[in-house]
Design a protein around this motif. Sequence first.
Motif, PDB file in Angstrom:
ATOM      1  N   ARG A 123      44.564 -18.406   6.720  1.00 40.83           N
ATOM      2  CA  ARG A 123      44.244 -19.503   5.810  1.00 40.83           C
ATOM      3  C   ARG A 123      45.500 -20.298   5.444  1.00 40.83           C
ATOM      4  NH1 ARG A 123      39.271 -19.484   3.167  1.00 40.83           N
ATOM      5  NH2 ARG A 123      37.919 -17.708   3.634  1.00 40.83           N
ATOM      6  N   GLU A 124      46.597 -19.588   5.226  1.00 44.91           N
ATOM      7  CA  GLU A 124      47.859 -20.273   4.911  1.00 44.91           C
ATOM      8  C   GLU A 124      48.290 -21.148   6.085  1.00 44.91           C
ATOM      9  OE1 GLU A 124      52.480 -19.256   3.593  1.00 44.91           O
ATOM     10  OE2 GLU A 124      51.170 -17.668   4.381  1.00 44.91           O
ATOM     11  N   ALA A 125      48.186 -20.614   7.299  1.00 43.63           N
ATOM     12  CA  ALA A 125      48.592 -21.373   8.480  1.00 43.63           C
ATOM     13  C   ALA A 125      47.700 -22.602   8.680  1.00 43.63           C
ATOM     14  CB  ALA A 125      48.546 -20.482   9.717  1.00 43.63           C
ATOM     15  N   ALA A 126      46.399 -22.442   8.468  1.00 42.70           N
ATOM     16  CA  ALA A 126      45.473 -23.569   8.627  1.00 42.70           C
ATOM     17  C   ALA A 126      45.753 -24.656   7.597  1.00 42.70           C
ATOM     18  CB  ALA A 126      44.028 -23.084   8.513  1.00 42.70           C
ATOM     19  N   ALA A 127      45.990 -24.247   6.359  1.00 38.70           N
ATOM     20  CA  ALA A 127      46.317 -25.219   5.314  1.00 38.70           C
ATOM     21  C   ALA A 127      47.641 -25.905   5.618  1.00 38.70           C
ATOM     22  CB  ALA A 127      46.368 -24.533   3.952  1.00 38.70           C
ATOM     23  N   GLY A 128      48.592 -25.164   6.161  1.00 40.91           N
ATOM     24  CA  GLY A 128      49.881 -25.748   6.532  1.00 40.91           C
ATOM     25  C   GLY A 128      49.734 -26.792   7.616  1.00 40.91           C
ATOM     26  N   ARG A 129      48.884 -26.509   8.607  1.00 41.80           N
ATOM     27  CA  ARG A 129      48.656 -27.494   9.672  1.00 41.80           C
ATOM     28  C   ARG A 129      47.987 -28.744   9.115  1.00 41.80           C
ATOM     29  NH1 ARG A 129      47.350 -22.689  12.453  1.00 41.80           N
ATOM     30  NH2 ARG A 129      45.124 -22.975  12.062  1.00 41.80           N
ATOM     31  N   ARG A 130      47.041 -28.551   8.203  1.00 39.56           N
ATOM     32  CA  ARG A 130      46.364 -29.687   7.579  1.00 39.56           C
ATOM     33  C   ARG A 130      47.347 -30.533   6.776  1.00 39.56           C
ATOM     34  NH1 ARG A 130      42.895 -33.732   7.602  1.00 39.56           N
ATOM     35  NH2 ARG A 130      41.905 -34.122   5.582  1.00 39.56           N
ATOM     36  N   ALA A 131      48.206 -29.880   5.995  1.00 37.34           N
ATOM     37  CA  ALA A 131      49.190 -30.611   5.197  1.00 37.34           C
ATOM     38  C   ALA A 131      50.162 -31.369   6.103  1.00 37.34           C
ATOM     39  CB  ALA A 131      49.946 -29.648   4.287  1.00 37.34           C
ATOM     40  N   GLU A 132      50.575 -30.750   7.203  1.00 36.45           N
ATOM     41  CA  GLU A 132      51.499 -31.401   8.133  1.00 36.45           C
ATOM     42  C   GLU A 132      50.853 -32.617   8.777  1.00 36.45           C
ATOM     43  OE1 GLU A 132      55.180 -31.715  10.271  1.00 36.45           O
ATOM     44  OE2 GLU A 132      54.584 -30.571   8.501  1.00 36.45           O
ATOM     45  N   ASP A 133      49.580 -32.488   9.172  1.00 34.88           N
ATOM     46  CA  ASP A 133      48.872 -33.629   9.758  1.00 34.88           C
ATOM     47  C   ASP A 133      48.774 -34.785   8.763  1.00 34.88           C
ATOM     48  OD1 ASP A 133      48.525 -32.254  12.106  1.00 34.88           O
ATOM     49  OD2 ASP A 133      46.455 -31.661  11.694  1.00 34.88           O
ATOM     50  N   LEU A 134      48.441 -34.468   7.513  1.00 37.49           N
ATOM     51  CA  LEU A 134      48.328 -35.502   6.486  1.00 37.49           C
ATOM     52  C   LEU A 134      49.681 -36.139   6.195  1.00 37.49           C
ATOM     53  CD1 LEU A 134      45.851 -33.663   4.106  1.00 37.49           C
ATOM     54  CD2 LEU A 134      45.384 -35.794   5.325  1.00 37.49           C
ATOM     55  N   LEU A 135      50.737 -35.348   6.285  1.00 36.07           N
ATOM     56  CA  LEU A 135      52.085 -35.866   6.069  1.00 36.07           C
ATOM     57  C   LEU A 135      52.405 -36.941   7.108  1.00 36.07           C
ATOM     58  CD1 LEU A 135      54.599 -35.107   4.209  1.00 36.07           C
ATOM     59  CD2 LEU A 135      55.432 -33.867   6.202  1.00 36.07           C
ATOM     60  N   HIS A 136      52.144 -36.631   8.371  1.00 33.15           N
ATOM     61  CA  HIS A 136      52.399 -37.599   9.437  1.00 33.15           C
ATOM     62  C   HIS A 136      51.502 -38.831   9.292  1.00 33.15           C
ATOM     63  CE1 HIS A 136      55.246 -35.295  11.849  1.00 33.15           C
ATOM     64  NE2 HIS A 136      54.502 -34.217  11.642  1.00 33.15           N
ATOM     65  N   THR A 137      50.244 -38.590   8.923  1.00 30.29           N
ATOM     66  CA  THR A 137      49.321 -39.712   8.763  1.00 30.29           C
ATOM     67  C   THR A 137      49.767 -40.632   7.634  1.00 30.29           C
ATOM     68  OG1 THR A 137      47.476 -38.361   9.557  1.00 30.29           O
ATOM     69  CG2 THR A 137      46.913 -40.350   8.345  1.00 30.29           C
ATOM     70  N   ALA A 138      50.186 -40.052   6.519  1.00 23.61           N
ATOM     71  CA  ALA A 138      50.645 -40.864   5.389  1.00 23.61           C
ATOM     72  C   ALA A 138      51.869 -41.683   5.764  1.00 23.61           C
ATOM     73  CB  ALA A 138      50.948 -39.966   4.195  1.00 23.61           C
ATOM     74  N   ALA A 139      52.782 -41.088   6.525  1.00 25.14           N
ATOM     75  CA  ALA A 139      53.988 -41.816   6.926  1.00 25.14           C
ATOM     76  C   ALA A 139      53.652 -42.987   7.835  1.00 25.14           C
ATOM     77  CB  ALA A 139      54.966 -40.874   7.621  1.00 25.14           C
ATOM     78  N   ALA A 140      52.614 -42.823   8.659  1.00 22.04           N
ATOM     79  CA  ALA A 140      52.277 -43.853   9.649  1.00 22.04           C
ATOM     80  C   ALA A 140      51.281 -44.884   9.139  1.00 22.04           C
ATOM     81  CB  ALA A 140      51.720 -43.183  10.907  1.00 22.04           C
ATOM     82  N   THR A 141      50.639 -44.619   8.008  1.00 22.83           N
ATOM     83  CA  THR A 141      49.607 -45.533   7.491  1.00 22.83           C
ATOM     84  C   THR A 141      50.235 -46.646   6.658  1.00 22.83           C
ATOM     85  OG1 THR A 141      47.979 -43.747   7.433  1.00 22.83           O
ATOM     86  CG2 THR A 141      47.520 -45.699   6.086  1.00 22.83           C
ATOM     87  N   PRO A 142      49.990 -47.907   6.995  1.00 25.34           N
ATOM     88  CA  PRO A 142      50.549 -49.009   6.198  1.00 25.34           C
ATOM     89  C   PRO A 142      49.891 -49.072   4.821  1.00 25.34           C
ATOM     90  CG  PRO A 142      49.867 -49.763   8.384  1.00 25.34           C
ATOM     91  CD  PRO A 142      49.283 -48.399   8.201  1.00 25.34           C
ATOM     92  N   ALA A 143      50.698 -49.311   3.808  1.00 26.38           N
ATOM     93  CA  ALA A 143      50.154 -49.479   2.459  1.00 26.38           C
ATOM     94  C   ALA A 143      49.551 -50.867   2.326  1.00 26.38           C
ATOM     95  CB  ALA A 143      51.255 -49.287   1.426  1.00 26.38           C
ATOM     96  N   ARG A 144      48.479 -50.953   1.545  1.00 27.24           N
ATOM     97  CA  ARG A 144      47.835 -52.241   1.291  1.00 27.24           C
ATOM     98  C   ARG A 144      48.175 -52.781  -0.093  1.00 27.24           C
ATOM     99  NH1 ARG A 144      41.657 -50.819   3.275  1.00 27.24           N
ATOM    100  NH2 ARG A 144      42.164 -50.231   5.440  1.00 27.24           N
ATOM    101  N   SER A 145      48.833 -51.974  -0.882  1.00 23.47           N
ATOM    102  CA  SER A 145      49.107 -52.360  -2.263  1.00 23.47           C
ATOM    103  C   SER A 145      50.332 -51.613  -2.760  1.00 23.47           C
ATOM    104  CB  SER A 145      47.906 -52.006  -3.152  1.00 23.47           C
ATOM    105  OG  SER A 145      47.716 -50.589  -3.156  1.00 23.47           O
ATOM    106  N   LEU A 146      50.816 -51.990  -3.937  1.00 26.14           N
ATOM    107  CA  LEU A 146      51.926 -51.260  -4.535  1.00 26.14           C
ATOM    108  C   LEU A 146      51.536 -49.818  -4.840  1.00 26.14           C
ATOM    109  CD1 LEU A 146      53.436 -53.935  -6.939  1.00 26.14           C
ATOM    110  CD2 LEU A 146      54.373 -53.119  -4.771  1.00 26.14           C
ATOM    111  N   ALA A 147      50.279 -49.609  -5.207  1.00 26.24           N
ATOM    112  CA  ALA A 147      49.809 -48.239  -5.449  1.00 26.24           C
ATOM    113  C   ALA A 147      49.913 -47.409  -4.175  1.00 26.24           C
ATOM    114  CB  ALA A 147      48.374 -48.250  -5.958  1.00 26.24           C
ATOM    115  N   GLY A 148      49.636 -48.036  -3.037  1.00 21.80           N
ATOM    116  CA  GLY A 148      49.756 -47.333  -1.766  1.00 21.80           C
ATOM    117  C   GLY A 148      51.195 -46.965  -1.454  1.00 21.80           C
ATOM    118  N   VAL A 149      52.119 -47.869  -1.761  1.00 24.75           N
ATOM    119  CA  VAL A 149      53.535 -47.570  -1.554  1.00 24.75           C
ATOM    120  C   VAL A 149      53.965 -46.410  -2.449  1.00 24.75           C
ATOM    121  CG1 VAL A 149      55.888 -48.464  -1.687  1.00 24.75           C
ATOM    122  CG2 VAL A 149      54.043 -49.950  -0.887  1.00 24.75           C
TER     123      VAL A 149
END
Length: 204
Positions: free
Chosen positions: A133-159
Amino acid sequence: MPKTTKASRRAAVAAAVRFLKGVPAEGAAADPLVGLWREWRRASAAVRRHGRTAQRLERELAARIGFPRVPIVTTDPDQPIVWVTELEQIDWILGKTAATEAQRQRLERELADVRARWNAEAAACGYTEAQEREAAAGRRAEDLLHTAAATPARSLAGVIAKLAVAAEWALSEPEADGHPWTFLSTALADLTAITNNSAPDHGA
């Protein structure tokens, strides 16, 4: 340049969290990064929760049956006993010679036995599941980390959400490999694009 402390970084993250909790994550005006920030925080919390459970179960299991290892008696007075956990260590310490073959085979059987018992007990007490479970959650967090870095913000709240992910992640991973700079550079690009899009067209 003023020097930041861990306390000041935590305060900055806390302020961002308070702000972002009041920002809608759904609807036409929502910035996807706010939702990604919330998902990443949930995944990160799951990593910590399952990690604590796994550590507790490992301690209890080791106290009950010992770690999966076997001792090798040596002629070194400074280290008369060496504990090994891998088959390769047995060959490395004793040497792959005919003179040590019987001893190596015995130790390999003993190590296989204690490993088998450890694995069986780990599965029975929930330690194996907690690790998975720890490993699965870690993979999920890592995927979201990369996605957040690559996703353009649409607003100041997004930044703010993007930088909050980077800042909170860096607090828990002080040896973060490159990601804070990735977040900073993409956040800078986001701010530039948002400012340009909202600026009046003076050429009209």
